[in-house]
Design an enzyme around this catalytic site. Structure first.
Site, PDB file in Angstrom:
ATOM      1  N   HIS A 103      46.122  39.444  40.628  1.00 46.02           N
ATOM      2  CA  HIS A 103      45.415  40.570  41.241  1.00 46.02           C
ATOM      3  C   HIS A 103      46.384  41.352  42.123  1.00 46.02           C
ATOM      4  O   HIS A 103      47.020  40.784  43.013  1.00 46.02           O
ATOM      5  CB  HIS A 103      44.236  40.063  42.071  1.00 46.02           C
ATOM      6  CG  HIS A 103      43.229  41.122  42.386  1.00 46.02           C
ATOM      7  ND1 HIS A 103      43.523  42.226  43.148  1.00 46.02           N
ATOM      8  CD2 HIS A 103      41.930  41.251  42.016  1.00 46.02           C
ATOM      9  CE1 HIS A 103      42.448  42.986  43.250  1.00 46.02           C
ATOM     10  NE2 HIS A 103      41.469  42.418  42.572  1.00 46.02           N
ATOM     11  N   TYR A 104      46.503  42.651  41.857  1.00 51.21           N
ATOM     12  CA  TYR A 104      47.464  43.480  42.573  1.00 51.21           C
ATOM     13  C   TYR A 104      46.875  44.219  43.771  1.00 51.21           C
ATOM     14  O   TYR A 104      47.521  45.114  44.333  1.00 51.21           O
ATOM     15  CB  TYR A 104      48.111  44.484  41.617  1.00 51.21           C
ATOM     16  CG  TYR A 104      49.251  43.902  40.817  1.00 51.21           C
ATOM     17  CD1 TYR A 104      50.505  43.723  41.377  1.00 51.21           C
ATOM     18  CD2 TYR A 104      49.073  43.515  39.499  1.00 51.21           C
ATOM     19  CE1 TYR A 104      51.562  43.190  40.648  1.00 51.21           C
ATOM     20  CE2 TYR A 104      50.117  42.971  38.756  1.00 51.21           C
ATOM     21  CZ  TYR A 104      51.353  42.808  39.344  1.00 51.21           C
ATOM     22  OH  TYR A 104      52.392  42.272  38.606  1.00 51.21           O
ATOM     23  N   ARG A 113      41.896  43.278  27.270  1.00 53.59           N
ATOM     24  CA  ARG A 113      43.191  43.459  26.614  1.00 53.59           C
ATOM     25  C   ARG A 113      43.724  42.134  26.072  1.00 53.59           C
ATOM     26  O   ARG A 113      44.397  42.110  25.035  1.00 53.59           O
ATOM     27  CB  ARG A 113      44.204  44.102  27.572  1.00 53.59           C
ATOM     28  CG  ARG A 113      44.478  43.368  28.879  1.00 53.59           C
ATOM     29  CD  ARG A 113      45.241  44.295  29.813  1.00 53.59           C
ATOM     30  NE  ARG A 113      45.684  43.661  31.058  1.00 53.59           N
ATOM     31  CZ  ARG A 113      44.949  43.578  32.156  1.00 53.59           C
ATOM     32  NH1 ARG A 113      43.708  44.048  32.153  1.00 53.59           N
ATOM     33  NH2 ARG A 113      45.451  43.020  33.255  1.00 53.59           N
ATOM     34  N   GLY A 124      46.471  44.487  36.946  1.00 57.64           N
ATOM     35  CA  GLY A 124      45.785  43.369  37.580  1.00 57.64           C
ATOM     36  C   GLY A 124      44.471  43.028  36.904  1.00 57.64           C
ATOM     37  O   GLY A 124      44.403  42.853  35.693  1.00 57.64           O
ATOM     38  N   ARG A 178      51.362  36.922  25.597  1.00 58.62           N
ATOM     39  CA  ARG A 178      50.936  38.012  26.469  1.00 58.62           C
ATOM     40  C   ARG A 178      50.235  39.063  25.605  1.00 58.62           C
ATOM     41  O   ARG A 178      50.614  39.295  24.447  1.00 58.62           O
ATOM     42  CB  ARG A 178      52.139  38.634  27.177  1.00 58.62           C
ATOM     43  CG  ARG A 178      51.742  39.691  28.199  1.00 58.62           C
ATOM     44  CD  ARG A 178      52.955  40.378  28.803  1.00 58.62           C
ATOM     45  NE  ARG A 178      52.538  41.457  29.686  1.00 58.62           N
ATOM     46  CZ  ARG A 178      53.346  42.407  30.154  1.00 58.62           C
ATOM     47  NH1 ARG A 178      54.627  42.382  29.809  1.00 58.62           N
ATOM     48  NH2 ARG A 178      52.887  43.348  30.940  1.00 58.62           N
ATOM     49  N   HIS A 179      49.210  39.692  26.150  1.00 59.79           N
ATOM     50  CA  HIS A 179      48.466  40.710  25.406  1.00 59.79           C
ATOM     51  C   HIS A 179      49.374  41.850  24.955  1.00 59.79           C
ATOM     52  O   HIS A 179      50.452  42.080  25.507  1.00 59.79           O
ATOM     53  CB  HIS A 179      47.333  41.268  26.261  1.00 59.79           C
ATOM     54  CG  HIS A 179      47.816  41.934  27.523  1.00 59.79           C
ATOM     55  ND1 HIS A 179      48.330  43.210  27.556  1.00 59.79           N
ATOM     56  CD2 HIS A 179      47.874  41.477  28.795  1.00 59.79           C
ATOM     57  CE1 HIS A 179      48.677  43.527  28.782  1.00 59.79           C
ATOM     58  NE2 HIS A 179      48.414  42.487  29.569  1.00 59.79           N
ATOM     59  N   GLU A 233      45.036  38.131  34.852  1.00 62.43           N
ATOM     60  CA  GLU A 233      46.298  38.575  35.438  1.00 62.43           C
ATOM     61  C   GLU A 233      46.292  38.378  36.960  1.00 62.43           C
ATOM     62  O   GLU A 233      45.221  38.234  37.580  1.00 62.43           O
ATOM     63  CB  GLU A 233      46.511  40.068  35.091  1.00 62.43           C
ATOM     64  CG  GLU A 233      47.734  40.732  35.691  1.00 62.43           C
ATOM     65  CD  GLU A 233      49.044  40.099  35.252  1.00 62.43           C
ATOM     66  OE1 GLU A 233      49.282  38.932  35.632  1.00 62.43           O
ATOM     67  OE2 GLU A 233      49.832  40.767  34.566  1.00 62.43           O
ATOM     68  N   HIS A 253      48.082  36.925  30.185  1.00 60.08           N
ATOM     69  CA  HIS A 253      48.744  38.036  30.870  1.00 60.08           C
ATOM     70  C   HIS A 253      50.110  37.612  31.400  1.00 60.08           C
ATOM     71  O   HIS A 253      50.402  36.415  31.526  1.00 60.08           O
ATOM     72  CB  HIS A 253      47.854  38.517  32.021  1.00 60.08           C
ATOM     73  CG  HIS A 253      46.470  38.850  31.578  1.00 60.08           C
ATOM     74  ND1 HIS A 253      46.062  40.120  31.237  1.00 60.08           N
ATOM     75  CD2 HIS A 253      45.387  38.045  31.362  1.00 60.08           C
ATOM     76  CE1 HIS A 253      44.803  40.098  30.856  1.00 60.08           C
ATOM     77  NE2 HIS A 253      44.378  38.849  30.924  1.00 60.08           N
ATOM     78  N   TRP A 301      47.146  51.128  30.384  1.00 61.63           N
ATOM     79  CA  TRP A 301      47.823  51.273  31.675  1.00 61.63           C
ATOM     80  C   TRP A 301      49.259  50.784  31.612  1.00 61.63           C
ATOM     81  O   TRP A 301      50.090  51.218  32.404  1.00 61.63           O
ATOM     82  CB  TRP A 301      47.036  50.559  32.778  1.00 61.63           C
ATOM     83  CG  TRP A 301      45.918  51.412  33.316  1.00 61.63           C
ATOM     84  CD1 TRP A 301      45.390  52.527  32.735  1.00 61.63           C
ATOM     85  CD2 TRP A 301      45.212  51.217  34.538  1.00 61.63           C
ATOM     86  NE1 TRP A 301      44.391  53.047  33.503  1.00 61.63           N
ATOM     87  CE2 TRP A 301      44.247  52.260  34.626  1.00 61.63           C
ATOM     88  CE3 TRP A 301      45.280  50.264  35.547  1.00 61.63           C
ATOM     89  CZ2 TRP A 301      43.370  52.363  35.708  1.00 61.63           C
ATOM     90  CZ3 TRP A 301      44.396  50.372  36.622  1.00 61.63           C
ATOM     91  CH2 TRP A 301      43.460  51.406  36.699  1.00 61.63           C
TER      92      TRP A 301
END
Length: 247
Positions: free
Chosen positions: A89-90, A60, A22, A8-9, A87, A182, A14
């Site tokens: 999408h939120y 990232r 996201g 994971r990055h 990642e 992510h 954020w």
């Protein structure tokens, strides 16, 4: 023995501000840069020499990978980028503070939005500037491929075929590869590899920039998986991820 490292990055700006990120293309924080450098060091100390790397379209993850490869003197190896490693999408949550959202809607609802397997947040509007359909890096994709929101099941459905058809077959050519991506795209791969149930995947929290090693025998069967690093520190980082959605 074949090895795949999932990474994971490092902490993003954020992440530091506890925001839903996201597909928003935010950069690494200074801490995130140092986390990536540390990941490269521990991988080098443990004798890893990757033949190929994979990452997403988001900086990232790309910059985390670049830092790792630079520390390992592997800047020259081939790197394949894919939007499928992006990642989750939120939707309309992107940019909102997680703790403030929990205070407004309740921790249980935020947990559903963050971790539910099949419930997605409200989508972005099609014509909104934040829509990936207005981002040049996705010009070659169809609108049906570009999400305006996702549940984890949607992320799994785009990442598993990419794992099966592009990432895993690379082990026929190279003994060791790295995938820098992510939290949720990697959770999709882990769910598939370990056969984790839809219910139990909710509780899996991936720490930032901690190498997660998967070892396969010559027949392609998963033999074992483990994190590299201090166990207490890794647990601390996992707990921090779990607590992001609390008031």
């Amino acid at each position: 023995m074949k090895k795949v490292v999932l990474l994971r990055h490092g902490e993003s700006t954020w992440n530091k501000e506890n925001r839903f990120t996201g597909w928003t293309d935010v950069d690494l924080s200074p801490t995130g840069v140092q986390e990536a450098i540390s990941a490269g060091k521990i991988l080098k100390e443990n004798g890893f020499v990757f033949g190929k790397a994979f990452t997403s379209y988001l900086k990232r993850a790309v910059k985390t990978l670049n830092q790792v490869l630079d520390v390992m003197d592997l800047d020259w190896i081939p790197v394949e980028k894919s939007w499928r490693l992006n990642e989750k999408h939120y939707g309309m949550l992107q940019g909102l503070n997680k703790a403030e959202t929990a205070a407004k809607y309740g921790e249980d609802q935020v947990l559903v939005w963050r971790r539910s397997y099949d419930i997605a947040p409200n989508p972005l509007a099609i014509d909104e500037d934040r829509s990936p359909r207005k981002d040049i890096r996705y010009n070659e994709l169809t609108n049906s491929e570009l999400p305006l929101t996702e549940a984890l099941i949607d992320t799994v459905n785009r990442i598993v075929p990419y794992w099966q058809c592009s990432i895993f077959p690379t082990l026929q050519q190279y003994d060791q590869i790295i995938v820098a991506a992510h939290g949720n795209s990697l959770r999709g791969i882990i769910k598939y590899l370990k056969g984790i149930s839809d219910k139990d995947i909710i509780s899996l929290n991936l720490p930032t920039a901690v190498p997660y090693v998967f070892e396969f025998d010559d027949a392609g069967k998963l033999v074992k998986d483990y994190f590299l690093g201090d166990a207490d520190e890794i647990n601390k980082k996992m707990n921090a991820v779990a607590n992001q959605g609390k008031k």
